[in-house]
Motif scaffolding. Structure first.
Motif, PDB file in Angstrom:
ATOM      1  N   TYR A 243      -5.597  -0.360  -6.814  1.00 21.57           N
ATOM      2  CA  TYR A 243      -4.234  -0.452  -7.326  1.00 21.57           C
ATOM      3  C   TYR A 243      -3.215  -0.267  -6.207  1.00 21.57           C
ATOM      4  O   TYR A 243      -3.380   0.606  -5.358  1.00 21.57           O
ATOM      5  CB  TYR A 243      -4.005   0.593  -8.425  1.00 21.57           C
ATOM      6  CG  TYR A 243      -4.670   0.230  -9.720  1.00 21.57           C
ATOM      7  CD1 TYR A 243      -4.326  -0.944 -10.371  1.00 21.57           C
ATOM      8  CD2 TYR A 243      -5.656   1.030 -10.275  1.00 21.57           C
ATOM      9  CE1 TYR A 243      -4.939  -1.299 -11.563  1.00 21.57           C
ATOM     10  CE2 TYR A 243      -6.271   0.681 -11.462  1.00 21.57           C
ATOM     11  CZ  TYR A 243      -5.908  -0.496 -12.105  1.00 21.57           C
ATOM     12  OH  TYR A 243      -6.516  -0.842 -13.274  1.00 21.57           O
ATOM     13  N   ALA A 244      -2.199  -1.098  -6.215  1.00 23.40           N
ATOM     14  CA  ALA A 244      -1.178  -1.044  -5.168  1.00 23.40           C
ATOM     15  C   ALA A 244      -0.066  -0.077  -5.561  1.00 23.40           C
ATOM     16  O   ALA A 244       0.101   0.246  -6.732  1.00 23.40           O
ATOM     17  CB  ALA A 244      -0.619  -2.441  -4.941  1.00 23.40           C
ATOM     18  N   GLY A 245       0.679   0.356  -4.573  1.00 21.95           N
ATOM     19  CA  GLY A 245       1.791   1.268  -4.845  1.00 21.95           C
ATOM     20  C   GLY A 245       3.088   0.697  -4.320  1.00 21.95           C
ATOM     21  O   GLY A 245       3.084  -0.039  -3.327  1.00 21.95           O
ATOM     22  N   PRO A 246       4.209   1.025  -4.979  1.00 18.91           N
ATOM     23  CA  PRO A 246       5.498   0.453  -4.585  1.00 18.91           C
ATOM     24  C   PRO A 246       5.981   0.917  -3.211  1.00 18.91           C
ATOM     25  O   PRO A 246       6.861   0.299  -2.628  1.00 18.91           O
ATOM     26  CB  PRO A 246       6.451   0.920  -5.694  1.00 18.91           C
ATOM     27  CG  PRO A 246       5.779   2.079  -6.319  1.00 18.91           C
ATOM     28  CD  PRO A 246       4.310   1.888  -6.149  1.00 18.91           C
ATOM     29  N   ASP A 247       5.371   1.983  -2.686  1.00 21.46           N
ATOM     30  CA  ASP A 247       5.805   2.487  -1.378  1.00 21.46           C
ATOM     31  C   ASP A 247       5.553   1.467  -0.274  1.00 21.46           C
ATOM     32  O   ASP A 247       6.129   1.570   0.813  1.00 21.46           O
ATOM     33  CB  ASP A 247       5.040   3.764  -1.013  1.00 21.46           C
ATOM     34  CG  ASP A 247       5.441   4.921  -1.874  1.00 21.46           C
ATOM     35  OD1 ASP A 247       6.368   4.746  -2.685  1.00 21.46           O
ATOM     36  OD2 ASP A 247       4.825   5.996  -1.758  1.00 21.46           O
ATOM     37  N   TYR A 248       4.656   0.513  -0.536  1.00 17.57           N
ATOM     38  CA  TYR A 248       4.234  -0.382   0.529  1.00 17.57           C
ATOM     39  C   TYR A 248       4.905  -1.751   0.453  1.00 17.57           C
ATOM     40  O   TYR A 248       4.462  -2.702   1.069  1.00 17.57           O
ATOM     41  CB  TYR A 248       2.712  -0.499   0.529  1.00 17.57           C
ATOM     42  CG  TYR A 248       2.093   0.875   0.666  1.00 17.57           C
ATOM     43  CD1 TYR A 248       1.953   1.454   1.918  1.00 17.57           C
ATOM     44  CD2 TYR A 248       1.767   1.629  -0.457  1.00 17.57           C
ATOM     45  CE1 TYR A 248       1.461   2.743   2.057  1.00 17.57           C
ATOM     46  CE2 TYR A 248       1.271   2.916  -0.332  1.00 17.57           C
ATOM     47  CZ  TYR A 248       1.120   3.466   0.929  1.00 17.57           C
ATOM     48  OH  TYR A 248       0.660   4.736   1.065  1.00 17.57           O
TER      49      TYR A 248
END
Lengths: 290, 342
Positions: free
Chosen positions: B333-338
């Motif tokens: 799962y990806a995170g918005p920080d990136y």
């Protein structure tokens, strides 16, 4: 338990995500048995998508919870203890079912859980004094370090100690302003969901604590590799799984709390390690005015 | 009454499930429809009413389609290529527009396989820097105009607003209709305004700016009005019909888009002219975007499933699409920080 002629009203054990009690998105459940092998209830078997939703809820709750004053967070934790105390009998009955302990021992365990919450509640505005510092620097500056919460913490709760163990891993994470996604004990998940009912009625904003029930081996790797999770507590992971999770966690430099070697005595003095494991340090340089 | 008659009566009233009503035949030639306000009114009010429950039900049903794995990967890339990356804030700066343009060309700097978006959408005064920043990347520049978002200004100002945006290099103009005139039944005024803005989109050399007409469906109150406004805009010369400004809630919804898609489908079968559709506002997640793609495919067919004929007006949607794309390629799962903030 039911009088003759009266229909049994049984509780549906669901998940606790974002302050609500949804069923698993997958629709799955698994049978939970007592320590003697008797059927107790069907618990939701959370999927990776439930874990993802829980992380989203925890992330959403983070600004509000970490921005609340330490005093306020302490008050709310104390309020959780109050609510838990009011359900003493219910938790004692669930512990007797889950662990096969005597009624007296179960009562003691619930008392210990309530006391543990009160103990951590007191730490909310004192942890800064323990972990913060006024640093001596060679320049005309005040140099102050203060602890800050890490962010969203994934917690794999210990398989033993379905209430006391659970409280002992949740409270130190949230008291400093983190929010968390907790995978409850796979063996004995029912007290965790009942705890969700306590949390939902104790001023704790929705999403600060999210409780999942299901297979630890299925959920933990997704949380460990999730890029929006900032730290993971692997207390309840078997050794092999813990190693794999720690490897996944390295991808976005999560803070990792490894499982303890050997048996943990949850009744012992917890110390501050669990709190400090999920803190960052913010240092401010402030010019000394003329 | 015999059971036979009863049956016929009963089935006679049933429309195909979910179809919000089909335009069967036109009695007047389209050229004459706009002759006066009376003929326009007669035509628009002669359009069949929209089956509201049917439209809601059909979109709800289509929204349950499960699009997974390779189909999802394809849908995500298609959706990215359909995005009109939008910034329409009073606080927009040159720097923000330049940053957005960079993102439009390379949505994920770490992954060159991500397609570029269809266009960026900005206020008229920011068209020139956007055109400059995008250069020959192939990403188009859309400009809102005509007193966006309320449209409460004189026709002269609206036309001049459009001309300046076109002169600054805008490839597409997103105009708003006069909802007040539309709701009070002055269809001719709305028609004339669209036609006037249409001629202001002309550019020497024949490379006219495309005209998108924003209906602001959130202010039109009924699906019947959405259908009428769609036809009105198409008759007046729109190249695209767009749901909303994004400044009014509710913005784009699936049923409203269904009504508009049916209108462009029927318009093509009547006239042979193809009109694009752009839902805008409130589309924030990949799931939402995919629902729209399913709706297009099921309503108008795959002819409209290209950036040329279907757009998604959005800003935060792009990051969610990129995060889902990363989830598919990396398996975590990806995170918005990136991803960059818009």
């Amino acid at each position: 338990m039911t009088e003759p002629g009266r229909l049994a009203v049984r509780k549906t054990y669901k998940l606790y995500i974002g302050g609500a009690f949804p069923r698993s998105e997958s629709g799955r459940s698994y049978a939970v048995t007592s320590s003697k092998g008797q059927f107790l209830a069907n618990a939701s078997r959370a999927s990776r998508k439930d874990a993802r939703d829980a992380v989203t809820a925890a992330r959403k709750a983070f600004p509000g919870w970490s921005g609340a004053t330490a005093y306020n967070r302490g008050q709310i934790l104390y309020r959780v203890a109050e609510m838990l105390e009011g359900r003493r009998a219910q938790f004692a009955a669930e512990l007797i079912d889950a662990d096969g302990v005597s009624a007296r021992k179960a009562g003691e365990l619930v008392d210990a859980a309530v006391d543990r919450l009160v103990w951590y509640a007191g730490w909310s505005d004192k942890i800064g004094a323990l972990r913060g510092a006024a640093n001596p620097v060679a320049g005309p500056y005040f140099n102050l370090s203060t602890p800050e919460p890490t962010g969203v913490v994934a917690v794999v709760a210990p398989p033993m100690g379905p209430l006391l163990g659970l409280i002992s891993v949740i409270a130190p994470v949230i008291v400093s302003g983190n929010t968390c996604v907790v995978v409850a004990s796979e063996r004995a998940p029912l007290p965790a969901i009942t705890l969700g009912e306590v949390l939902a009625t104790s001023d704790l904003p929705g999403g600060v604590v999210n409780l999942l029930t299901g297979r630890v081996a299925e959920l933990a790797p997704w949380l460990a590799s999730h890029m929006d999770v900032n730290a993971i507590d692997l207390t309840g992971c078997p050794e092999e799984l813990a190693v794999a999770c720690e490897r996944d966690a390295a991808e976005n430099l999560k803070r990792v709390l490894r499982p303890a070697t050997g048996k943990v005595d949850w009744l012992a003095d917890p110390g501050v390690e669990r709190m400090t494991a999920f803190l960052e340090t913010k240092t401010v340089w402030h010019p000394i005015g003329v | 009454m015999s059971p036979d008659v009863l049956l016929r009566l009963w089935f006679g009233t049933i429309r195909p499930v979910g179809d919000a009503g089909v335009v069967s035949t036109l009695t007047t030639p389209l050229a004459e429809v706009a002759a006066t306000n009376a003929t326009l009114r007669a035509f628009l009010h002669g359009l069949p009413g929209v089956d509201r429950v049917g439209a809601d039900q059909r979109t709800a049903m289509l929204g349950t389609r499960s699009i997974k794995t390779t189909a999802k990967a394809q849908a995500i890339d298609l959706a990215i290529s359909m995005v009109d990356l939008t910034t329409l804030e009073g606080a927009d700066t040159l720097g923000k527009v330049r940053a957005m343009c960079a993102k439009a060309v390379r949505p994920d700097p770490a992954d060159p396989s991500v397609p570029k978006v269809a266009a960026v959408c900005v206020y008229p005064d920011l068209v020139a820097p956007a055109v400059e920043a995008l250069g020959r990347s192939g990403v188009r520049v859309a400009s809102v105009a005509t007193g966006f978002p309320s449209g409460r200004t004189s026709l002269e100002v609206k036309v001049r607003d459009t001309e300046l945006a076109v002169a600054a290099g805008a490839h597409e103009i997103d105009m708003v209709i006069d909802r007040g005139a539309f709701l009070s039944g002055d269809y001719r005024k709305v028609f004339d305004e669209i036609a006037a803005v249409r001629s202001a989109c002309a550019r020497d050399g024949g490379d006219d700016a495309h005209l998108k007409v924003i209906l602001e469906t959130g202010e039109l109150a009924t699906y019947d009005n959405v259908r009428r406004a769609s036809w009105l805009a198409m008759l007046a010369g729109a190249d695209f019909i767009k749901t909303s400004t994004g400044k009014v809630a509710p913005a784009a919804t699936l049923p409203v888009t269904l009504v508009m898609l049916e209108a462009v489908r029927d318009f093509r079968s009547q006239t042979g002219r193809m009109i694009g559709v752009k839902p805008a506002g409130g589309i924030r997640t990949t799931k939402d975007a995919i629902k729209y793609l399913v709706l297009v495919n099921e309503t108008t067919g795959p002819d409209w499933l290209t950036p040329e004929w279907f757009r998604l007006g959005a800003s935060s949607l792009l990051n969610d699409l990129l995060m889902q794309r990363q989830k598919l390629t990396t398996g975590r799962y990806a995170g918005p920080d990136y991803f960059t903030l818009d």
